[in-house]
Design an enzyme around this catalytic site. Structure first.
Site, short mmCIF file in Angstrom:
data_model
loop_
_atom_site.label_atom_id
_atom_site.label_comp_id
_atom_site.label_asym_id
_atom_site.label_seq_id
_atom_site.Cartn_x
_atom_site.Cartn_y
_atom_site.Cartn_z
N HIS A 103 -8.59 -1.27 5.65
CA HIS A 103 -8.90 -2.59 6.19
C HIS A 103 -9.42 -3.47 5.05
CE1 HIS A 103 -9.90 -5.59 9.13
NE2 HIS A 103 -11.08 -5.73 8.55
N ASN A 109 0.84 -1.21 0.00
CA ASN A 109 0.00 0.00 0.00
C ASN A 109 0.87 1.25 0.00
OD1 ASN A 109 -3.08 -0.36 0.14
ND2 ASN A 109 -2.31 -2.00 1.47
C1 GRF Z 1 -3.39 -4.91 3.74
O1 GRF Z 1 -4.23 -5.96 3.33
C2 GRF Z 1 -4.11 -3.97 4.66
O2 GRF Z 1 -5.44 -3.81 4.34
C3 GRF Z 1 -3.97 -4.67 5.98
O3 GRF Z 1 -2.66 -5.17 5.98
C4 GRF Z 1 -2.25 -5.40 4.63
C5 GRF Z 1 -0.99 -4.64 4.41
O4 GRF Z 1 -0.43 -4.93 3.16
N1 GRF Z 1 -4.29 -3.78 7.08
P1 GRF Z 1 0.83 -4.11 2.64
O5 GRF Z 1 1.90 -4.18 3.73
O6 GRF Z 1 0.40 -2.71 2.38
O7 GRF Z 1 1.26 -4.83 1.40
#
Ligand code: GRF
Length: 205
Positions: free
Chosen positions: A109, A16
């Protein structure tokens, strides 16, 4: 419009974060990532940050949760952070921390809240048997995955899905949804009214 100064908190692989950074680099988001902070010394996100300042604030090195959160808040303020973006940050923040950034902390989330809060939201969705799940970007309050909802993107749950396959499809939606929500915050479109978020420009939620 100036650039919104972001501080990213992440505990894991950082996809992300990377999606947000890419959107900025491609001129899709009027923001800059001032600092990436992880609570895990070995978090994958640390290998993705390039020239962006990044550090680990390890809770194990602090006497209390309060001291750890104080260090987090101090670091974010040192970098002039205007919006705190939780991107896979696996800790609940206390009201003490949150009051440093009122209405200025977002979380993503991997479920359509208020369904399936907490860990393994994608596995929870598959086990429950829902036909649609998705992702939610919301303002953070002191609850776990509570707080006023900004945007949600639905993702179908297929009969063959496992938690892992659903998570992979939801993740694609997460990257786009987070970018959009941050852009809406950056352009001043979001107003928190009680437990709800109003989109100011459209006069609708
Ligand atoms: C994502 O699925 C987010 O929604 C959750 O943890 C994961 C993090 O993924 N809270 P990344 O580290 O951003 O790849």
């Amino acid at each position: 419009m100036g650039q919104l100064v972001l501080g990213i908190l992440a505990s894991g692989r950082g996809s992300n974060y990377l999606a947000i950074q890419k959107a900025i680099d491609q001129g899709e988001l009027a923001a800059k990532v001032a600092i990436v902070i992880t609570d895990k010394p070995n978090a994958g996100v640390l290998s993705l940050t390039g020239s962006t300042p990044a550090c680990c604030i390890n809770p194990k090195e602090y006497a209390s949760k309060h001291d750890f959160e104080q260090a987090l808040a101090d670091k974010l303020k040192e970098y002039g952070v205007e919006l705190v973006v939780l991107a896979g940050f696996m800790r609940i923040l206390t009201a003490d921390f949150i009051q440093n950034f009122p209405g200025r902390i977002l979380n993503i989330h991997p479920a359509l809240l208020p369904s399936f809060p907490g860990l393994d939201a994608q596995g929870q969705a598959v086990r429950y048997g829902v036909k649609v799940s998705g992702c939610t970007v919301h303002f953070v309050d002191e609850g776990m995955d509570t707080g006023p909802i900004i945007l949600q993107t639905p993702v179908p749950v297929l009969p063959t899905d496992t938690g892992e396959t659903l998570a992979a499809r939801i993740l694609v939606a997460e990257h786009d949804t987070y970018k959009q929500a941050i852009a809406m915050f950056a352009s001043g479109q979001l107003e928190i009214k009680g437990s709800q978020v109003i989109f100011k420009n459209e006069g609708v939620k």
